[in-house]
Design a protein around this motif. Structure first.
Motif, short mmCIF file in Angstrom:
data_model
loop_
_atom_site.label_atom_id
_atom_site.label_comp_id
_atom_site.label_asym_id
_atom_site.label_seq_id
_atom_site.Cartn_x
_atom_site.Cartn_y
_atom_site.Cartn_z
N ARG B 52 42.66 55.26 49.37
CA ARG B 52 41.70 54.59 48.49
C ARG B 52 42.33 54.29 47.13
O ARG B 52 42.19 53.20 46.60
N THR B 56 42.90 50.59 45.27
CA THR B 56 42.03 50.22 44.15
C THR B 56 42.69 50.36 42.78
O THR B 56 42.21 49.79 41.81
N GLY B 91 44.94 40.20 39.90
CA GLY B 91 44.28 40.03 38.60
C GLY B 91 43.42 38.78 38.50
O GLY B 91 42.80 38.35 39.46
N THR B 92 43.46 38.17 37.33
CA THR B 92 42.58 37.03 37.07
C THR B 92 42.90 35.84 37.96
O THR B 92 42.01 35.15 38.45
N GLN B 95 41.37 36.49 41.22
CA GLN B 95 39.93 36.39 41.17
C GLN B 95 39.46 34.94 41.16
O GLN B 95 38.50 34.58 41.83
N ARG B 98 39.87 33.57 44.65
CA ARG B 98 38.93 34.19 45.57
C ARG B 98 37.51 33.69 45.35
O ARG B 98 36.72 33.57 46.28
N ARG B 99 37.19 33.41 44.09
CA ARG B 99 35.85 32.91 43.77
C ARG B 99 35.51 31.61 44.51
O ARG B 99 34.36 31.33 44.75
N GLN B 102 34.46 33.22 47.87
CA GLN B 102 33.76 34.50 47.97
C GLN B 102 32.27 34.35 48.32
O GLN B 102 31.74 35.10 49.14
N ARG B 103 31.64 33.37 47.71
CA ARG B 103 30.19 33.24 47.89
C ARG B 103 29.79 33.01 49.35
O ARG B 103 28.73 33.43 49.79
N THR B 106 29.55 36.64 51.40
CA THR B 106 28.75 37.82 51.06
C THR B 106 27.86 38.16 52.27
O THR B 106 27.61 37.31 53.12
N PRO B 107 27.39 39.40 52.34
CA PRO B 107 26.56 39.79 53.49
C PRO B 107 25.40 38.83 53.71
O PRO B 107 25.09 38.45 54.84
N GLY B 350 39.33 47.58 47.25
CA GLY B 350 39.88 47.00 46.04
C GLY B 350 39.87 45.48 46.08
O GLY B 350 39.18 44.88 46.90
N PRO B 351 40.66 44.86 45.20
CA PRO B 351 40.58 43.40 45.03
C PRO B 351 40.85 42.63 46.32
O PRO B 351 40.30 41.55 46.51
N HIS B 353 40.16 43.52 49.41
CA HIS B 353 39.26 43.87 50.52
C HIS B 353 38.99 42.61 51.35
O HIS B 353 38.72 41.54 50.81
N TRP B 358 32.27 40.92 56.67
CA TRP B 358 30.88 40.84 57.16
C TRP B 358 30.77 39.90 58.34
O TRP B 358 29.96 40.11 59.24
#
Ligand code: SF4
Lengths: 87, 405
Positions: B52, B56, B91-92, B95, B98-99, B102-103, B106-107, B350-351, B353, B358
């Motif tokens: 872990r 992370t 890092g940024t 992110q 991934r953004r 990412q949406r 989500t579950p 962590g980042p 994942h 899902w």
């Protein structure tokens, strides 16, 4: 320290479901004023976001939206009702 | 570690490979030094809490693995080694990329697909039943299901299954293919990704590629190369590992674990619990080419009582952590329907994942539950020793699995 009108009309608290959080750090990157990673690698609310409430920022809304495991929930600091994500 | 035997498949006089649920893991203990197939020293991390931390802790990253001063970590680089991929930035920058997707993962976003995925599952079972026993459940079920799902999600109707299989095999190759063959296949795959992107820019739809292009345009910082790598990465990641997990889960459930089949059919909640346990206890592949999820330290880091110096390569052995006896007691036979005692790290943490966690869960739950419900007498038609395995890749799963009912 206080970033917003504490316990004001729009104040929110954010809760982290620590069983779900996988420590992605997405929230801490997008809303550093509201969330940070703790020593155990999981997210924690920062300052008033954990207790009395802080102003709801677009960054915080976004952090809640983008959490990969939906571990974040926003509540109204005053009324206690859930704001996001919608039920 | 006979590379040649693995590459040629059959093996010369070697014992048959054990099914993945029988694989032995590293005895959990403090971080210890080992070596990657490239000879690069690697810190093997095996305990649940230590794994872990590796995944992370921001003092360890993926990008440093591909820095100019980094030691080689793969003999023959594949798609996972592409420096501009989502997997290999931190890092940024990570992110922001991934953004863009990412949406959609989500579950909640994934749950909206459930009825549709269930209908694909049912249609495949209909065909299987029509065709009659004996049947190859890989060709009829475990491969076409995830391919159909990712094709629909990304709007890739008409994608030729053979080409996709060719690209996936090369994308995750360790020793199955030469560097040149991998390079050629990846160039072709990238050209495919670029054409999908061009087409979706012209005619946007409700698919994942269209939405990621919109998000990337809003962001403005994402390069074309990153977009192409992301699209083809999603195509591979979107089906390969799900196919592998489902195939290996069926090797267990129709063999050693056959007693659970009836309960799996009983309700979706049982299937969901079993899915978590199977994901935990049945690894995706042998660890002989990759002893875990790799990271590299950017400064000295203490992990499990050992100070690991800056610049070290670290492998988080998720397979060992997932069966760490300090955390998990019991085995699949006794625990298949029990809630997990602690988080499992099959999807990482962590980042990085797994984006598709899902989606994979939902496909697996539905695939196992519906199959058990429709075919209560399903069984393996041949002993597991005779399984022909897909080899030389990061994952290992049956090439074909003969079943009867
Ligand atoms: S985005 Fe979600 S999973 Fe990631 S650290 Fe924040 S709460 Fe945890």
């Amino acid at each position: 320290m206080t970033a917003g009108p504490q316990a004001g009309a729009d104040a929110v608290v954010v809760r982290v479901d620590r069983d779900r959080c996988i420590g992605s750090g997405m929230c801490a990157l997008s809303a550093p004023g509201s969330l940070a990673l703790g020593a155990d690698g999981l997210a924690e609310p920062v300052a008033g976001h954990g207790a009395d409430g802080e102003e709801l920022t677009p960054e915080l809304t976004e952090a809640v939206d983008f959490c990969p495991v939906e571990a974040l929930t926003l509540y109204s600091a005053r009324g206690g009702h859930r704001i996001a994500p919608a039920e | 570690m006979s590379a040649e035997n693995s590459a040629t498949g059959a093996g010369t006089g070697t014992a048959p490979l054990v099914p993945l649920h029988c694989l032995r893991h590293l005895e959990p203990g403090p971080p210890r030094l080992g070596a990657l197939p490239t000879g690069t020293p690697v810190w093997l991390v095996s305990r649940h809490a230590d794994v872990r931390q590796v995944l992370t802790d921001p003092r360890l990253g993926r990008a440093p693995l591909y820095a100019p001063d980094a030691p080689p970590v793969s003999l023959t680089p594949n798609l996972l080694d592409a420096p501009q991929s989502l997997l290999n930035i931190d890092g940024t920058e990570h992110q922001r990329l991934r953004r863009t997707v990412q949406r959609a993962f989500t579950p909640r976003a994934i749950a909206r697909w459930r009825p549709w995925v269930a209908s694909v599952v049912e249609a495949l079972i209909d065909e299987l039943i029509d065709q009659g026993p004996p049947a190859d459940i890989v060709a009829a079920y475990t491969r076409p299901l995830p391919v159909a799902v990712i094709s629909r999600l990304m709007g890739l109707d008409g994608l030729d299954g053979k080409r996709l299989a060719h690209w996936s095999d090369h994308a995750l190759s360790t020793i199955a293919h030469s560097a040149e063959a991998i390079g050629n296949a990846m160039a072709e795959f990238a050209a495919f990704g670029a054409s999908v992107i061009a087409e979706r820019r012209d005619r946007p739809g409700d698919d994942l590629v269209s939405s990621l292009l919109t998000a990337a345009a809003e962001d403005g910082s994402i390069t074309e190369q990153q977009l192409i790598t992301l699209v083809i990465g999603l195509v591979v990641a979107g089906h390969e590992t799900t196919m592998t997990t489902l195939g290996n889960a069926l090797v267990y459930l129709l063999g050693d674990g056959r007693d659970a089949w009836q309960r799996l059919a009983s309700d979706e909640a049982s299937a969901a619990a079993a899915t978590e346990q199977l994901l935990r206890a049945v690894p995706l592949g042998d660890a002989d080419h990759l002893p875990g999820l790799l990271r590299r330290t950017v400064e000295d880091v203490e992990i499990g009582g050992v100070v690991i110096p800056a610049g070290s390569v670290v492998a988080a052995d998720t397979g060992a952590a997932n069966v760490d006896p300090e955390v998990f007691t019991g085995d699949l036979l006794t625990e298949l329907f029990s809630p997990l005692a602690a988080p499992m790290y099959t999807f990482g943490a962590g980042p990085h994942h797994c984006l598709g966690a899902w989606l994979a869960r939902m496909e697996l739950e539905l695939a196992l539950h519906r199959l058990a419900r429709r075919l209560p007498s399903l069984r393996l038609a041949r002993p597991t020793e005779q399984i022909d395995w897909r080899r030389g890749l990061l994952t290992r799963s049956p090439n074909a699995l003969q079943v009867a009912w």
